[in-house]
Write an enzyme that holds these catalytic residues in place. Structure first.
Site, PDB file in Angstrom:
ATOM      1  N   ARG A  36       0.918  -1.294   0.061  1.00  0.00           N
ATOM      2  CA  ARG A  36      -0.162  -0.038   0.030  1.00  0.00           C
ATOM      3  C   ARG A  36       0.936   1.357  -0.020  1.00  0.00           C
ATOM      4  O   ARG A  36       1.014   2.018   1.269  1.00  0.00           O
ATOM      5  CB  ARG A  36      -0.857   0.046   1.219  1.00  0.00           C
ATOM      6  CG  ARG A  36      -1.728  -1.203   1.341  1.00  0.00           C
ATOM      7  CD  ARG A  36      -2.895  -1.254   2.428  1.00  0.00           C
ATOM      8  NE  ARG A  36      -3.879  -0.267   1.742  1.00  0.00           N
ATOM      9  CZ  ARG A  36      -4.994  -0.093   2.406  1.00  0.00           C
ATOM     10  NH1 ARG A  36      -5.539  -0.467   3.427  1.00  0.00           N
ATOM     11  NH2 ARG A  36      -6.076   0.456   1.926  1.00  0.00           N
ATOM     12  N   GLN A  46      -0.458   2.294  -6.509  1.00  0.00           N
ATOM     13  CA  GLN A  46      -1.797   2.265  -6.440  1.00  0.00           C
ATOM     14  C   GLN A  46      -2.428   1.783  -7.647  1.00  0.00           C
ATOM     15  O   GLN A  46      -3.445   1.431  -7.784  1.00  0.00           O
ATOM     16  CB  GLN A  46      -2.025   3.812  -6.256  1.00  0.00           C
ATOM     17  CG  GLN A  46      -2.015   4.271  -4.931  1.00  0.00           C
ATOM     18  CD  GLN A  46      -2.202   5.706  -4.406  1.00  0.00           C
ATOM     19  OE1 GLN A  46      -2.485   6.491  -5.542  1.00  0.00           O
ATOM     20  NE2 GLN A  46      -2.314   6.217  -3.301  1.00  0.00           N
ATOM     21  N   ASP A  64      -3.147  -1.830  -7.704  1.00  0.00           N
ATOM     22  CA  ASP A  64      -3.699  -2.445  -6.554  1.00  0.00           C
ATOM     23  C   ASP A  64      -5.170  -3.089  -6.902  1.00  0.00           C
ATOM     24  O   ASP A  64      -6.121  -2.180  -7.002  1.00  0.00           O
ATOM     25  CB  ASP A  64      -3.701  -1.322  -5.587  1.00  0.00           C
ATOM     26  CG  ASP A  64      -4.317  -1.746  -4.165  1.00  0.00           C
ATOM     27  OD1 ASP A  64      -4.804  -3.107  -4.060  1.00  0.00           O
ATOM     28  OD2 ASP A  64      -4.253  -0.924  -3.197  1.00  0.00           O
ATOM     29  N   SER A 108      -8.078  -2.381  -4.177  1.00  0.00           N
ATOM     30  CA  SER A 108      -8.651  -1.199  -4.366  1.00  0.00           C
ATOM     31  C   SER A 108      -9.836  -1.243  -5.582  1.00  0.00           C
ATOM     32  O   SER A 108     -10.804  -0.714  -5.535  1.00  0.00           O
ATOM     33  CB  SER A 108      -7.698  -0.032  -4.677  1.00  0.00           C
ATOM     34  OG  SER A 108      -7.052   0.291  -3.472  1.00  0.00           O
ATOM     35  N   TYR A 135      -3.207   0.108   7.385  1.00  0.00           N
ATOM     36  CA  TYR A 135      -4.500  -0.230   7.709  1.00  0.00           C
ATOM     37  C   TYR A 135      -4.646   0.050   9.359  1.00  0.00           C
ATOM     38  O   TYR A 135      -3.968   0.771  10.040  1.00  0.00           O
ATOM     39  CB  TYR A 135      -4.630  -1.782   7.930  1.00  0.00           C
ATOM     40  CG  TYR A 135      -4.225  -2.638   6.611  1.00  0.00           C
ATOM     41  CD1 TYR A 135      -5.453  -2.964   5.742  1.00  0.00           C
ATOM     42  CD2 TYR A 135      -3.051  -2.819   6.007  1.00  0.00           C
ATOM     43  CE1 TYR A 135      -5.235  -3.533   4.475  1.00  0.00           C
ATOM     44  CE2 TYR A 135      -2.748  -3.421   4.845  1.00  0.00           C
ATOM     45  CZ  TYR A 135      -4.087  -3.652   4.085  1.00  0.00           C
ATOM     46  OH  TYR A 135      -3.840  -4.235   2.775  1.00  0.00           O
TER      47      TYR A 135
END
Length: 516
Positions: free
Chosen positions: A120, A125, A128, A131, A225
């Site tokens: 992360r 991104q 990912d 996501s 997280y």
């Protein structure tokens, strides 16, 4: 190298690992692409569309003989055994729950890349998968809720009377939660949201929802997280959940802590909800946030509350979800094909590649080393209770000295300013007063603008700079050298701001422009 795209083995899996658009992108990277017959049929993608994109259609046995195989779900052991020695598999893998798969991949010498363990970090991104899937789940969850809810989401004002908007409460402001509250807001609902991480309040409010504030809140851990809740924090959040769910028409729960689904909605809370209300449990695949959730099913309780525990929400929108999933794979292969020559480079020094590698060259590399993704300061170690700290002498810190220096400078500047106003012409005092008021008003106006509106705000500042530039150009012909110098400086600064603003805006728009 050849990339193989097989038809997913599970009968209920409607996604496919590549679409015609992503096939074209893979070919541009130098790869050839082989797609199994009818691989995209469940996502409404025809074989002809793949052929038009430049792929070749092959039988099932041939697709597994490719140098690189990309799938949505992890293949069974027979499929792994049929792969070439040294081939690469890119898929959503669960190594901790499938030790037999890890052993089979190791013995076959396969490089297994797990899309579920992408670090992360900002650089990762674009690839990912979690996501991408969560975004679709949040959106589709609201669609399912709107279908199950007995009323309209948007308030109505008609000649026959008015109806209030539906009240939607979203638990968790991760990717799925933000997608859900965005979709609910676009349908006209009154949206409220809560997350144990208080620092996401701005994200929630920037999307038009109301952030429910609680005194006790957890912080984001170093791996990105939410951290575990203390007993006090858990009690405070449960009180919030009870009050909000009782008043809500729709509750969407997305809470996950390190992949586990904590109970956020108890059976007692469900019993206190209004008849006809709906709960969408987006954590159903991990056991569910609601105590009464039945994963994979939609049920109605004795008091008329509908609980939706579907675990295949992304698959209910297979066309666009497959496109998002395929794009994640394309972005990964762009990273691992730096020369765009169709040759995969497994660079284990890269934190992303290392984080997703399960097996490589007959070695097991799972689990990956931890990745620090949070900028939060480390917690100071607790002092030893058996020792007494020795008090240090009071010494002025550099920041304190700097603060005193600024205070003295400000006082001197204020005195000089008062003197200048006192001994200057009355016209100067009037113009200076207008200038000071403009600065104060401008500061509070700009400071009060939400971060989500900073891009359109840039266009407004460009317009203001344009006015300044025009005024400066009109003064450049003045006979007063001071006026000319100030006009030249103003024109220069305004020009830099205008062209720089357009440059930044152009680069930001490029991020949202589709590939040709």
């Amino acid at each position: 190298m050849r990339i193989g795209v097989p038809r997913e083995a599970a009968a209920d899996q409607r996604l496919v690992a590549a679409t015609p658009k992503t096939v074209e992108q893979l070919i541009k990277l130098g790869y050839t692409v082989a797609v199994e017959n009818d691989a995209g049929a469940r996502a409404s993608i025809t074989d002809q569309a793949y052929l038009d994109a430049g792929a070749e259609l092959v039988e099932s046995s041939q697709v597994w003989q490719s140098d690189i195989v990309i799938t949505v779900d992890a293949p069974d052991l027979a499929a792994v055994a049929s792969m070439n020695k040294g081939a690469t598999l890119i898929s959503r893998l669960y190594p901790d729950d499938a030790p037999d798969f890890v052993v089979a991949a190791k013995e076959q010498g396969i490089t297994a890349l797990n899309l579920m363990s992408v670090p992360r970090i900002s650089r990762a991104q674009a690839l990912d998968v979690l996501s991408s899937m969560s975004n679709v789940s949040g959106y589709r969850g609201i669609i399912e809720a709107a279908e199950a809810y007995a009323g309209m989401f948007a308030g109505q004002v008609t000649a026959a009377g008015s109806t209030p908007p539906a009240r939607v409460f979203v638990i968790g402001a991760g990717v799925a939660g933000l997608a859900a509250l965005g979709a609910a807001g676009s349908l006209g609902a009154d949206v409220r949201a809560y997350d144990v991480r208080s620092d996401v309040a701005e994200q929630i409010e920037s999307m038009g929802a109301t952030f429910v504030r609680v005194d006790a809140a957890a912080q984001e851990s170093a791996d990105g997280y939410a951290s575990e809740l203390t007993d006090e924090q858990e009690a405070a959040t449960m009180r919030v959940y009870a009050a909000e769910s009782a008043a809500a028409d729709v509750v969407v729960s997305t809470a996950l802590i390190r992949g586990k689904a904590p109970i956020t909605i108890t059976a007692e809370m469900v019993a206190n909800m209004k008849p006809g209300s709906v709960i969408v449990d987006l954590a159903a695949s991990s056991g569910g946030n609601c105590e009464l959730t039945e994963p994979g099913k939609k049920i109605v309780t004795d008091n008329g509350v509908t609980i939706i525990g579907y675990t295949d929400l992304p698959g209910r929108m297979p066309k666009h979800t497959s496109q998002l999933y395929g794009t994640n794979i394309v972005n990964l292969l762009k990273l691992m094909t730096p020369e765009k020559d169709g040759e995969l480079a497994v660079d284990l020094e890269d934190v992303i590649v290392r984080g997703i590698t399960v097996t490589h060259e007959s070695s097991v590399l799972w689990p990956p080393p931890p990745v620090q993704v949070s900028a939060a300061p480390a917690v100071a170690p607790a002092s030893n209770p058996g020792t007494q700290a020795t008090p240090e002498p009071a010494v002025s810190s550099p920041s304190q000295n700097k603060g005193r220096g600024r205070l003295v400078s400000a006082a001197i500047a204020a005195l000089l300013l008062v003197a200048a106003i006192t001994f200057s012409a009355p016209a100067f005092a009037m113009h200076f007063t207008v200038f000071v008021l403009a600065v104060i008003i401008g500061f509070y106006v700009i400071n009060g603008v939400s971060h989500a509106l900073h891009t359109p705000l840039m266009a407004q500042t460009n317009a203001i700079s344009g006015i300044i530039l025009v005024g400066a150009l009109l003064q450049l012909g003045s006979t007063d050298w001071l006026v000319t110098a100030l006009a030249f400086a103003a024109a220069t600064v305004a020009s830099i701001n205008i062209f720089g603003g357009f440059l930044v805006t152009g680069r930001m728009l490029e991020m949202f422009r589709k590939d040709a």
